[in-house]
Design an enzyme around this catalytic site. Structure first.
Site, short mmCIF file in Angstrom:
data_model
loop_
_atom_site.label_atom_id
_atom_site.label_comp_id
_atom_site.label_asym_id
_atom_site.label_seq_id
_atom_site.Cartn_x
_atom_site.Cartn_y
_atom_site.Cartn_z
N THR A 7 37.32 40.84 48.65
CA THR A 7 37.64 41.98 47.79
C THR A 7 38.56 41.56 46.64
O THR A 7 38.37 42.00 45.50
CB THR A 7 38.28 43.12 48.59
OG1 THR A 7 37.42 43.44 49.69
CG2 THR A 7 38.47 44.36 47.76
N CYS A 8 39.53 40.73 46.93
CA CYS A 8 40.46 40.28 45.88
C CYS A 8 39.71 39.47 44.83
O CYS A 8 39.90 39.66 43.63
CB CYS A 8 41.59 39.44 46.49
SG CYS A 8 42.56 40.33 47.72
N ALA A 9 38.86 38.56 45.27
CA ALA A 9 38.08 37.76 44.34
C ALA A 9 37.17 38.65 43.50
O ALA A 9 37.04 38.44 42.28
CB ALA A 9 37.26 36.72 45.11
#
Length: 165
Positions: free
Chosen positions: A59-61
Site C-alpha cells: 500500500t505504501c509503495a
C-alpha cells in the site's frame, strides 16, 4: 489520539493530525542522499505530505507510485513522501520504480516528525512507525487538508487530497 486499525485490529496514534487552518509544525528530515530538508525549504509552494509506515509494503509503495503520476501535472506543488525507512531503502525504491516526481524524506534519525505531527503509532506491531496520513499545506505552511487513513492497509483518498490543492 486517533483510533486506527491494522487489518481490523485496533491501534492508536500519539494524538491527532494538525488542525486545518493552523501552521504546520516545522521539521528537519533526511533526504535520500543523506542531506537535510526542512519545512522552510518549501516556502512558496503547496506541499502534499504523503506519510506512511514503510516503503516496503504494498500500500505504501502504491501511494508513492500514484502521487508520482499525479504530481507531474501539479503547478507550484510538491509531493513529499515521509516514512521512518532508511534513506537507502527510499533511494533504492525510487531508482527501481523510476520515481522522480516526488521527494522522499526519512524520519529515521529520531522520529520527531511522527511525534510533532502526532501520527506515530503508539502500540501494536507497527509501534513507532508512522500511520498512513495525508497533510496538505499552502504556500505559507498553513494546513489546508488532512486525512488520517483509518485502516493502515487502505490507500489514502487521492482524489480528495488533489481536490484540496
Amino acid at each position: 489520539m486517533a483510533d486506527i486499525t491494522l487489518k481490523g485490529n485496533a491501534i492508536n496514534t500519539l494524538g491527532n493530525l494538525p488542525k486545518t487552518g493552523t501552521k504546520a509544525p516545522n521539521f528537519t528530515l533526511t533526504t535520500i542522499d543523506l542531506g537535510q530538508k526542512s519545512l522552510s525549504d518549501y516556502n512558496g509552494k503547496k506541499v502534499i505530505l504523503n506519510i506512511f509506515p514503510s516503503i516496503d509494503t504494498g500500500t505504501c509503495a502504491t501511494s508513492v507510485r500514484e502521487f508520482n503520476k499525479k504530481a507531474a501535472n501539479l503547478e507550484n506543488t510538491i509531493v513529499v513522501c515521509v516514512s521512518r525507512d532508511l534513506p537507502f531503502a527510499q533511494k533504492r525504491f525510487c531508482g527501481a520504480e523510476g520515481i522522480d516526481n516526488v521527494e522522499m524524506l526519512s524520519d529515521f534519525a529520531n522520529g520527531s516528525f511522527g511525534k510533532d505531527y502526532e501520527l506515530e503509532i503508539a502500540n501494536g506491531p507497527l509501534a513507532n512507525l508512522h500511520s498512513r496520513a495525508i497533510v496538505i499545506l499552502d504556500e505559507n505552511g498553513q494546513v489546508t487538508y488532512t486525512e488520517q487513513v483509518p485502516e493502515i492497509v487502505d490507500e489514502p483518498n487521492y482524489e480528495a487530497a488533489l481536490k484540496a490543492i
